[in-house]
Design an enzyme around this catalytic site. Structure first.
Site, PDB file in Angstrom:
ATOM      1  N   SER A 172      75.142  45.255  50.539  1.00 40.84           N
ATOM      2  CA  SER A 172      75.859  44.920  51.762  1.00 40.84           C
ATOM      3  C   SER A 172      76.174  43.427  51.731  1.00 40.84           C
ATOM      4  CB  SER A 172      75.007  45.300  52.977  1.00 40.84           C
ATOM      5  OG  SER A 172      75.658  44.989  54.195  1.00 40.84           O
ATOM      6  N   TYR A 186      86.007  43.159  57.237  1.00 46.55           N
ATOM      7  CA  TYR A 186      84.959  43.243  56.209  1.00 46.55           C
ATOM      8  C   TYR A 186      83.600  43.642  56.797  1.00 46.55           C
ATOM      9  CZ  TYR A 186      81.830  41.461  52.492  1.00 46.55           C
ATOM     10  OH  TYR A 186      80.871  41.319  51.535  1.00 46.55           O
ATOM     11  N   LYS A 190      80.390  46.744  55.869  1.00 41.40           N
ATOM     12  CA  LYS A 190      79.054  46.408  55.386  1.00 41.40           C
ATOM     13  C   LYS A 190      77.976  46.846  56.379  1.00 41.40           C
ATOM     14  CE  LYS A 190      80.221  44.567  51.465  1.00 41.40           C
ATOM     15  NZ  LYS A 190      79.810  45.168  50.180  1.00 41.40           N
TER      16      LYS A 190
END
Length: 332
Positions: A172, A186, A190
Protein backbone atom coordinates in the site's frame (compact mmCIF):
# COMPACT_ATOMS: atom_id res chain seq x y z
CA UNK A 1 1.85 1.01 46.71
CA UNK A 2 3.14 2.86 43.65
CA UNK A 3 6.25 0.68 43.51
CA UNK A 4 4.05 -2.42 43.71
CA UNK A 5 1.95 -1.20 40.80
CA UNK A 6 5.04 -0.43 38.70
CA UNK A 7 6.52 -3.84 39.53
CA UNK A 8 3.25 -5.52 38.50
CA UNK A 9 3.19 -3.65 35.16
CA UNK A 10 6.83 -4.52 34.43
CA UNK A 11 6.22 -8.19 35.30
CA UNK A 12 3.10 -8.22 33.09
CA UNK A 13 4.98 -6.75 30.12
CA UNK A 14 7.82 -9.26 30.55
CA UNK A 15 5.29 -12.08 30.65
CA UNK A 16 3.76 -10.85 27.41
CA UNK A 17 7.18 -10.82 25.72
CA UNK A 18 7.74 -14.41 26.88
CA UNK A 19 4.31 -15.65 25.76
CA UNK A 20 4.20 -13.71 22.49
CA UNK A 21 6.42 -16.09 20.45
CA UNK A 22 4.10 -18.96 21.36
CA UNK A 23 1.12 -17.39 19.56
CA UNK A 24 3.02 -15.72 16.69
CA UNK A 25 3.20 -17.44 13.27
CA UNK A 26 6.18 -19.58 12.48
CA UNK A 27 8.61 -17.62 10.25
CA UNK A 28 8.68 -18.54 6.57
CA UNK A 29 12.01 -19.94 5.39
CA UNK A 30 13.12 -18.25 2.19
CA UNK A 31 15.91 -20.63 1.06
CA UNK A 32 14.35 -22.69 -1.73
CA UNK A 33 11.02 -20.84 -1.47
CA UNK A 34 9.16 -19.61 -4.57
CA UNK A 35 8.52 -15.85 -4.34
CA UNK A 36 6.38 -14.04 -6.92
CA UNK A 37 6.75 -10.27 -7.22
CA UNK A 38 4.38 -8.25 -9.38
CA UNK A 39 5.65 -4.87 -10.48
CA UNK A 40 9.06 -6.44 -10.01
CA UNK A 41 10.95 -4.76 -12.86
CA UNK A 42 11.83 -1.59 -10.94
CA UNK A 43 11.55 0.32 -7.68
CA UNK A 44 10.48 -1.37 -4.46
CA UNK A 45 9.38 -4.53 -6.29
CA UNK A 46 12.82 -5.06 -7.80
CA UNK A 47 14.51 -4.47 -4.43
CA UNK A 48 12.17 -6.97 -2.74
CA UNK A 49 13.05 -9.54 -5.39
CA UNK A 50 16.77 -8.91 -4.82
CA UNK A 51 16.37 -9.19 -1.04
CA UNK A 52 14.54 -12.52 -1.35
CA UNK A 53 17.06 -13.83 -3.90
CA UNK A 54 19.91 -12.96 -1.54
CA UNK A 55 18.25 -15.25 1.00
CA UNK A 56 18.09 -18.19 -1.39
CA UNK A 57 14.60 -17.85 -2.88
CA UNK A 58 13.48 -18.69 -6.43
CA UNK A 59 11.94 -15.61 -8.04
CA UNK A 60 9.13 -15.03 -10.52
CA UNK A 61 9.08 -11.44 -11.75
CA UNK A 62 5.85 -10.13 -13.26
CA UNK A 63 5.58 -6.78 -15.04
CA UNK A 64 4.42 -5.33 -18.36
CA UNK A 65 7.72 -4.19 -19.92
CA UNK A 66 9.60 -7.25 -21.18
CA UNK A 67 12.86 -5.36 -21.76
CA UNK A 68 12.89 -4.02 -18.20
CA UNK A 69 12.17 -7.49 -16.89
CA UNK A 70 15.15 -8.99 -18.70
CA UNK A 71 17.45 -6.22 -17.45
CA UNK A 72 16.20 -6.72 -13.90
CA UNK A 73 16.67 -10.50 -14.21
CA UNK A 74 20.37 -10.00 -15.03
CA UNK A 75 20.76 -7.61 -12.10
CA UNK A 76 19.11 -9.99 -9.63
CA UNK A 77 21.12 -13.01 -10.78
CA UNK A 78 24.31 -11.30 -9.57
CA UNK A 79 23.14 -11.93 -5.99
CA UNK A 80 22.69 -15.72 -6.25
CA UNK A 81 23.75 -17.78 -3.23
CA UNK A 82 23.68 -21.15 -5.04
CA UNK A 83 23.64 -22.57 -8.57
CA UNK A 84 20.09 -23.89 -8.30
CA UNK A 85 18.38 -20.50 -8.00
CA UNK A 86 16.23 -19.33 -10.91
CA UNK A 87 14.73 -15.98 -11.90
CA UNK A 88 11.68 -16.41 -14.13
CA UNK A 89 10.28 -13.39 -16.02
CA UNK A 90 6.66 -13.07 -17.16
CA UNK A 91 5.36 -10.11 -19.13
CA UNK A 92 1.67 -9.52 -18.37
CA UNK A 93 -0.63 -6.75 -17.18
CA UNK A 94 -1.99 -8.05 -13.85
CA UNK A 95 -4.91 -5.60 -13.90
CA UNK A 96 -6.51 -6.48 -17.24
CA UNK A 97 -7.60 -10.12 -17.52
CA UNK A 98 -7.94 -12.47 -14.53
CA UNK A 99 -7.82 -15.63 -16.64
CA UNK A 100 -4.54 -14.53 -18.20
CA UNK A 101 -3.06 -13.79 -14.76
CA UNK A 102 -4.24 -17.18 -13.50
CA UNK A 103 -2.69 -18.96 -16.49
CA UNK A 104 0.74 -17.33 -16.20
CA UNK A 105 0.87 -18.07 -12.47
CA UNK A 106 0.02 -21.71 -13.18
CA UNK A 107 2.93 -21.79 -15.63
CA UNK A 108 5.23 -20.24 -13.03
CA UNK A 109 4.22 -22.85 -10.45
CA UNK A 110 4.77 -25.67 -12.93
CA UNK A 111 8.35 -24.43 -13.43
CA UNK A 112 9.34 -23.31 -9.92
CA UNK A 113 6.85 -25.05 -7.66
CA UNK A 114 3.95 -23.70 -5.57
CA UNK A 115 4.06 -20.05 -4.59
CA UNK A 116 5.25 -19.61 -1.01
CA UNK A 117 5.08 -15.82 -1.00
CA UNK A 118 3.29 -13.42 -3.31
CA UNK A 119 4.27 -9.75 -3.20
CA UNK A 120 1.72 -7.47 -4.89
CA UNK A 121 3.81 -4.45 -5.79
CA UNK A 122 2.35 -3.43 -9.17
CA UNK A 123 1.00 0.08 -8.95
CA UNK A 124 0.93 3.58 -10.37
CA UNK A 125 0.09 7.08 -9.22
CA UNK A 126 -1.59 10.24 -10.45
CA UNK A 127 -1.51 13.46 -8.45
CA UNK A 128 -3.49 16.66 -8.83
CA UNK A 129 -6.47 18.54 -7.52
CA UNK A 130 -9.70 16.51 -7.56
CA UNK A 131 -11.38 18.59 -10.27
CA UNK A 132 -8.25 18.56 -12.46
CA UNK A 133 -7.79 14.80 -12.58
CA UNK A 134 -9.30 13.07 -15.61
CA UNK A 135 -12.19 10.79 -14.67
CA UNK A 136 -10.63 7.80 -16.45
CA UNK A 137 -7.58 8.16 -14.17
CA UNK A 138 -9.73 7.16 -11.20
CA UNK A 139 -10.80 4.03 -13.06
CA UNK A 140 -7.27 3.20 -14.23
CA UNK A 141 -5.71 3.56 -10.77
CA UNK A 142 -8.38 1.39 -9.18
CA UNK A 143 -7.75 -1.26 -11.82
CA UNK A 144 -3.95 -1.25 -11.46
CA UNK A 145 -3.54 -0.61 -7.72
CA UNK A 146 -6.47 -2.66 -6.45
CA UNK A 147 -7.53 -5.26 -9.03
CA UNK A 148 -3.85 -5.68 -9.93
CA UNK A 149 -3.45 -7.11 -6.42
CA UNK A 150 -6.76 -8.99 -6.30
CA UNK A 151 -6.12 -11.05 -9.44
CA UNK A 152 -2.69 -12.55 -8.54
CA UNK A 153 -3.84 -13.20 -4.95
CA UNK A 154 -6.97 -14.94 -6.20
CA UNK A 155 -4.84 -17.08 -8.50
CA UNK A 156 -2.58 -18.49 -5.75
CA UNK A 157 -4.82 -18.65 -2.69
CA UNK A 158 -6.34 -22.09 -3.38
CA UNK A 159 -2.93 -23.78 -3.61
CA UNK A 160 -1.76 -22.01 -0.46
CA UNK A 161 -4.82 -23.31 1.39
CA UNK A 162 -4.17 -26.85 0.18
CA UNK A 163 -0.57 -26.66 1.42
CA UNK A 164 -1.57 -24.96 4.70
CA UNK A 165 1.10 -22.29 4.28
CA UNK A 166 1.84 -19.06 2.48
CA UNK A 167 2.41 -15.32 2.64
CA UNK A 168 0.66 -12.60 0.65
CA UNK A 169 1.96 -9.03 0.72
CA UNK A 170 -0.02 -5.99 -0.39
CA UNK A 171 2.19 -2.94 -0.94
CA UNK A 172 0.00 0.00 0.00
CA UNK A 173 1.41 3.42 0.96
CA UNK A 174 1.33 5.94 3.77
CA UNK A 175 -1.22 7.60 1.48
CA UNK A 176 -3.29 4.49 2.19
CA UNK A 177 -3.32 5.40 5.88
CA UNK A 178 -3.82 9.15 5.62
CA UNK A 179 -5.64 11.07 2.91
CA UNK A 180 -3.54 13.97 1.66
CA UNK A 181 -3.97 16.90 -0.71
CA UNK A 182 -3.44 15.83 -4.32
CA UNK A 183 -4.05 12.12 -3.78
CA UNK A 184 -7.81 11.87 -4.30
CA UNK A 185 -7.31 9.33 -7.11
CA UNK A 186 -4.40 7.43 -5.55
CA UNK A 187 -5.25 7.23 -1.83
CA UNK A 188 -8.60 5.40 -2.18
CA UNK A 189 -6.95 2.60 -4.17
CA UNK A 190 -4.38 2.10 -1.41
CA UNK A 191 -7.00 2.32 1.35
CA UNK A 192 -8.91 -0.42 -0.49
CA UNK A 193 -5.97 -2.80 -0.09
CA UNK A 194 -6.24 -2.49 3.70
CA UNK A 195 -9.90 -3.58 3.65
CA UNK A 196 -9.09 -6.49 1.34
CA UNK A 197 -6.18 -7.56 3.55
CA UNK A 198 -8.18 -7.48 6.80
CA UNK A 199 -11.05 -9.53 5.36
CA UNK A 200 -8.72 -11.98 3.62
CA UNK A 201 -6.60 -12.48 6.73
CA UNK A 202 -9.66 -13.57 8.69
CA UNK A 203 -10.43 -16.14 5.97
CA UNK A 204 -6.99 -17.64 5.57
CA UNK A 205 -5.46 -17.51 9.06
CA UNK A 206 -6.81 -21.00 9.96
CA UNK A 207 -4.85 -22.31 6.96
CA UNK A 208 -1.55 -20.87 8.29
CA UNK A 209 -1.53 -18.18 5.61
CA UNK A 210 -0.57 -14.68 6.72
CA UNK A 211 -1.22 -11.35 5.05
CA UNK A 212 1.08 -8.32 5.27
CA UNK A 213 0.11 -4.78 4.33
CA UNK A 214 3.15 -2.59 3.70
CA UNK A 215 2.90 1.19 4.07
CA UNK A 216 6.09 2.62 2.55
CA UNK A 217 6.70 6.37 2.81
CA UNK A 218 7.97 8.49 -0.09
CA UNK A 219 10.63 6.25 -1.61
CA UNK A 220 13.36 7.05 -4.11
CA UNK A 221 12.11 5.09 -7.13
CA UNK A 222 11.54 5.88 -10.83
CA UNK A 223 7.80 6.00 -10.15
CA UNK A 224 8.25 8.55 -7.36
CA UNK A 225 10.45 10.71 -9.58
CA UNK A 226 7.81 10.67 -12.31
CA UNK A 227 5.03 11.44 -9.83
CA UNK A 228 6.96 14.41 -8.41
CA UNK A 229 6.85 16.16 -11.80
CA UNK A 230 3.10 16.74 -11.55
CA UNK A 231 2.59 17.20 -7.81
CA UNK A 232 0.62 20.28 -6.76
CA UNK A 233 2.56 22.78 -4.63
CA UNK A 234 0.58 21.80 -1.53
CA UNK A 235 1.51 18.15 -1.96
CA UNK A 236 5.19 18.99 -2.41
CA UNK A 237 5.25 21.14 0.75
CA UNK A 238 3.48 18.44 2.79
CA UNK A 239 5.90 15.81 1.47
CA UNK A 240 8.82 17.92 2.65
CA UNK A 241 7.76 17.32 6.27
CA UNK A 242 9.16 13.78 5.98
CA UNK A 243 12.33 12.37 4.44
CA UNK A 244 12.54 10.20 1.31
CA UNK A 245 13.59 6.59 1.98
CA UNK A 246 15.76 4.35 -0.15
CA UNK A 247 14.01 1.47 -1.92
CA UNK A 248 16.52 -1.05 -0.55
CA UNK A 249 15.72 -0.05 3.04
CA UNK A 250 11.97 -0.31 2.44
CA UNK A 251 12.37 -3.71 0.76
CA UNK A 252 14.34 -5.16 3.67
CA UNK A 253 11.64 -4.14 6.14
CA UNK A 254 8.81 -5.53 4.00
CA UNK A 255 10.55 -8.88 3.47
CA UNK A 256 11.37 -9.19 7.17
CA UNK A 257 7.77 -8.46 8.22
CA UNK A 258 6.34 -10.80 5.58
CA UNK A 259 8.59 -13.65 6.71
CA UNK A 260 7.46 -13.11 10.31
CA UNK A 261 3.80 -12.96 9.25
CA UNK A 262 3.27 -9.42 10.58
CA UNK A 263 0.07 -7.81 9.35
CA UNK A 264 1.43 -4.24 9.36
CA UNK A 265 4.76 -3.28 7.84
CA UNK A 266 6.01 0.28 8.26
CA UNK A 267 9.30 2.15 7.97
CA UNK A 268 10.71 4.76 10.34
CA UNK A 269 9.22 6.62 13.29
CA UNK A 270 6.49 8.29 11.21
CA UNK A 271 5.48 4.93 9.80
CA UNK A 272 5.39 3.36 13.26
CA UNK A 273 3.17 6.16 14.56
CA UNK A 274 0.79 5.95 11.59
CA UNK A 275 0.49 2.16 11.91
CA UNK A 276 -0.56 2.49 15.54
CA UNK A 277 -2.90 5.44 14.87
CA UNK A 278 -4.67 3.57 12.06
CA UNK A 279 -4.61 0.10 13.64
CA UNK A 280 -8.37 0.17 14.34
CA UNK A 281 -9.64 -3.41 14.19
CA UNK A 282 -6.69 -4.75 12.21
CA UNK A 283 -5.22 -8.11 13.24
CA UNK A 284 -2.17 -8.31 15.48
CA UNK A 285 0.56 -10.90 15.19
CA UNK A 286 1.65 -10.78 18.82
CA UNK A 287 0.38 -9.70 22.23
CA UNK A 288 3.16 -7.12 22.48
CA UNK A 289 2.02 -5.48 19.24
CA UNK A 290 -1.49 -5.10 20.64
CA UNK A 291 -0.10 -3.73 23.92
CA UNK A 292 1.95 -1.11 22.06
CA UNK A 293 -1.17 0.03 20.21
CA UNK A 294 -3.17 0.35 23.43
CA UNK A 295 -0.45 2.27 25.28
CA UNK A 296 0.64 4.61 22.47
CA UNK A 297 -2.65 5.39 20.70
CA UNK A 298 -3.59 8.43 22.79
CA UNK A 299 -0.13 9.99 22.74
CA UNK A 300 0.25 9.51 19.00
CA UNK A 301 -3.21 10.99 18.38
CA UNK A 302 -2.06 14.23 20.01
CA UNK A 303 1.06 14.28 17.82
CA UNK A 304 -1.08 13.46 14.77
CA UNK A 305 -3.35 16.43 15.42
CA UNK A 306 -0.35 18.75 15.25
CA UNK A 307 0.61 17.20 11.90
CA UNK A 308 -2.92 17.65 10.55
CA UNK A 309 -2.96 21.25 11.75
CA UNK A 310 0.31 21.99 9.93
CA UNK A 311 -0.98 20.33 6.74
CA UNK A 312 -4.18 22.41 6.84
CA UNK A 313 -2.06 25.52 7.36
CA UNK A 314 0.02 24.69 4.26
CA UNK A 315 -3.08 24.20 2.12
CA UNK A 316 -4.70 27.41 3.39
CA UNK A 317 -1.51 29.43 2.82
CA UNK A 318 -1.16 28.17 -0.76
CA UNK A 319 -4.81 29.00 -1.48
CA UNK A 320 -4.35 32.56 -0.21
CA UNK A 321 -1.21 33.01 -2.30
CA UNK A 322 -3.05 31.86 -5.43
CA UNK A 323 -5.93 34.23 -4.72
CA UNK A 324 -3.51 37.16 -4.28
CA UNK A 325 -1.74 36.28 -7.51
CA UNK A 326 -5.09 36.05 -9.31
CA UNK A 327 -6.18 39.44 -7.98
CA UNK A 328 -2.85 41.02 -9.00
CA UNK A 329 -3.17 39.61 -12.53
CA UNK A 330 -6.71 41.04 -12.88
CA UNK A 331 -5.55 44.45 -11.67
CA UNK A 332 -2.78 44.56 -14.26
Amino acid sequence: MLLLAVAFIVAFVLLLYMVSPLISPKPLKLPGAHVVVTGGSSGIGKCIAIECYKQGAFITLIARDENKLLQTKKEIEKYSVNDKQVVLCISVDVSKDYEQVENVLKQAQEKLGPVDMLVNCAGTSVTGKFEDIEVNSFERLMAVNYLGSVYPSRAVIATMKERRMGRIVFVSSQAGQLGLFGYTAYSPTKFALRGLAEALQMEVKPYNIYITVAYPPDTDTPGFAEESKTKPLETKLISETSSVCQAEQVARVIVKDAIQGNFNSSVGSDGYMLSILTSGMSPVTSITEGLQQVVCMGIFRIVGLFYLGSFDSIVRRCMMQREKSGSADKTE
